[in-house]
Write a protein that holds these residues in place. Structure first.
Motif, PDB file in Angstrom:
ATOM      1  N   ASP A 195       6.263   4.141  -2.724  1.00  0.00           N
ATOM      2  CA  ASP A 195       4.815   3.991  -2.865  1.00  0.00           C
ATOM      3  C   ASP A 195       4.211   3.510  -1.544  1.00  0.00           C
ATOM      4  OD1 ASP A 195       2.280   3.889  -4.061  1.00  0.00           O
ATOM      5  OD2 ASP A 195       2.614   1.885  -4.895  1.00  0.00           O
ATOM      6  N   ASP A 206      -0.376  -1.626  -0.809  1.00  0.00           N
ATOM      7  CA  ASP A 206       0.706  -1.966  -1.740  1.00  0.00           C
ATOM      8  C   ASP A 206       1.177  -3.418  -1.627  1.00  0.00           C
ATOM      9  OD1 ASP A 206       2.213  -0.979  -3.940  1.00  0.00           O
ATOM     10  OD2 ASP A 206       4.004  -0.813  -2.696  1.00  0.00           O
ATOM     11  N   HIS A 226      -1.948  -2.633  -6.105  1.00  0.00           N
ATOM     12  CA  HIS A 226      -1.927  -2.575  -7.569  1.00  0.00           C
ATOM     13  C   HIS A 226      -1.093  -3.712  -8.172  1.00  0.00           C
ATOM     14  CE1 HIS A 226       2.051  -0.281  -8.313  1.00  0.00           C
ATOM     15  NE2 HIS A 226       2.031  -0.601  -7.042  1.00  0.00           N
ATOM     16  N   HIS A 227      -0.667  -4.649  -7.344  1.00  0.00           N
ATOM     17  CA  HIS A 227       0.013  -5.821  -7.896  1.00  0.00           C
ATOM     18  C   HIS A 227      -1.043  -6.837  -8.332  1.00  0.00           C
ATOM     19  CE1 HIS A 227       2.942  -3.924  -5.183  1.00  0.00           C
ATOM     20  NE2 HIS A 227       3.820  -4.281  -6.109  1.00  0.00           N
ATOM     21  N   THR A 275      -0.010   2.383  -5.823  1.00  0.00           N
ATOM     22  CA  THR A 275      -1.051   2.354  -4.787  1.00  0.00           C
ATOM     23  C   THR A 275      -1.462   3.778  -4.437  1.00  0.00           C
ATOM     24  OG1 THR A 275      -0.248   0.234  -3.990  1.00  0.00           O
ATOM     25  CG2 THR A 275      -1.575   1.516  -2.461  1.00  0.00           C
ATOM     26  N   ASP A 283       7.125   5.071  -7.973  1.00  0.00           N
ATOM     27  CA  ASP A 283       6.720   3.790  -8.566  1.00  0.00           C
ATOM     28  C   ASP A 283       6.716   3.825 -10.093  1.00  0.00           C
ATOM     29  OD1 ASP A 283       6.498   1.898  -6.568  1.00  0.00           O
ATOM     30  OD2 ASP A 283       4.419   1.382  -7.032  1.00  0.00           O
TER      31      ASP A 283
END
Ligand SMILES: [Mn+2]
Length: 345
Positions: free
Chosen positions: A44, A106, A132-133, A153, A183
């Motif tokens: 990713d 990311d 996206h965390h 991401t 991912d």
């Protein structure tokens, strides 16, 4: 923004559309851009960085894509022109002097950029972040888009590329497909959403060929790696009534195997197939007495809190941490954290 109808609710809806619009204006106004991601980039991080770099090139923006460490060998063929630069140590002071805009992908914590971390927050440079965390927005970024419901991401970068008015060509489509497919465990993990499958459909239509890409990434292993995987499986331990499975690769095993550390990617995923295992762990001794622990969860179990309790991070189903010290002590503490999690404490 382009003529696409704005960013979907699960990626942040109108607020994200507005932020991405503002990001685009900042990107268009920049003189020179640096794209980076987290150290030891995964599919990713690598695919998202490469795709955005290719898109900015299409716009004829001066752009560099740099990463703290090379990605696993299997990803490097996706960058035949060598757009991505790899830094193994801190770059000299003037290495990115021309750059006035950085984009971190990311990851949201500057230190995650490894040896490039010092560039984040450097005077004269603005930074944008797409991640996206789950996490908090940081003031170090002028624009910080966090979309915890994004599968990868790569889905966020696709929207940024759309907003920039770039139509993904075959190379961009392949890079983003690799980002999203890796991912989501090739669209198996719980983060696989209708949205990421719609993205995948678009990317396939633009030239990404799933079978060929899968083969290049997952079916191109050295015999040495397969032998090591066999050894790791033989050393697998089951505890807590089979709900916890773990194995260790120590320095001696790793060195005698001749397998580079980055080729260990995917080992912990293989453990997930064990019947009844809800939490699986792979402990790798990366330096003498320094351990990298990868955790995966199945069913109702979550491992992000376990990783966090050791100072690491990640998602509910995939997380990890690093720890220096005694292996026996680490294994005992890890086991007790897993036991707590599985008993719902
Ligand atoms: Mn990711």
């Amino acid at each position: 923004m382009s003529d696409r109808e704005g960013i979907e609710e699960e990626l942040g809806g109108p607020a994200a559309s507005e932020m991405v619009g503002s990001m685009c204006r900042r990107i268009v106004a920049s003189r020179s851009i640096l794209i980076t991601s987290h150290h030891h980039p995964d599919g990713d991080a690598f695919g998202s960085s490469l795709a955005l770099g290719l898109a900015l090139r299409q716009l004829e923006k001066p752009v560099r894509v740099a990463s703290d460490h090379p990605p696993p060998q299997r990803y490097r063929s996706f960058d035949p022109d060598g757009l991505v630069e790899y830094w193994e140590e801190k770059p000299p002071h003037d290495a990115f002097r021309e750059v006035d805009l950085g984009i971190l992908l990311d990851a949201s914590e500057p230190s995650r950029a490894g040896c490039l971390a010092e560039l984040i927050g450097r005077p004269g440079m603005d930074w944008i972040c797409l991640d996206h965390h789950p996490g908090q927005r940081s003031p170090v970024f002028t624009h910080h888009w966090i979309a915890p419901r994004a599968a990868a991401t790569g889905s966020m970068v696709l929207r940024l590329i759309d907003a920039l008015g770039v139509k993904p060509d075959r190379s961009i489509a392949i890079s983003l497909f690799v980002a999203i497919a890796t991912d989501t465990g090739w669209f198996r993990f719980s983060n696989t959403s209708p949205l990421c499958l719609r993205d995948a459909a678009r990317l396939i239509a633009a030239g990404a060929a799933p079978e060929e890409l899968y083969g290049r990434i997952y079916e191109d292993h050295s015999p040495e790696r397969m032998a090591l995987l066999g050894r790791v499986f033989s050393g697998l331990k089951l505890e807590l009534d089979g709900r916890y499975a773990w194995s260790v690769i120590d320095r001696a095993i790793l060195e005698s195997s001749g397998v580079p550390r980055e080729e260990l990617d995917g080992f912990v995923e293989a453990f997930r197939g064990i019947r009844g295992a809800q939490v699986v762990a792979l402990v790798v001794e990366v330096e003498p007495n320094e351990f990298k622990v990868s955790l995966r969860a199945r069913g109702g179990a979550a491992v992000d809190a376990i990783a966090a309790s050791f100072g690491g991070g990640g998602h509910a189903k995939a997380a990890g941490f690093r720890r220096t010290g005694d292996l026996g002590d680490l294994l005992r503490r890890l086991r007790s954290k897993v036991e707590e999690t599985l008993s719902g404490k």
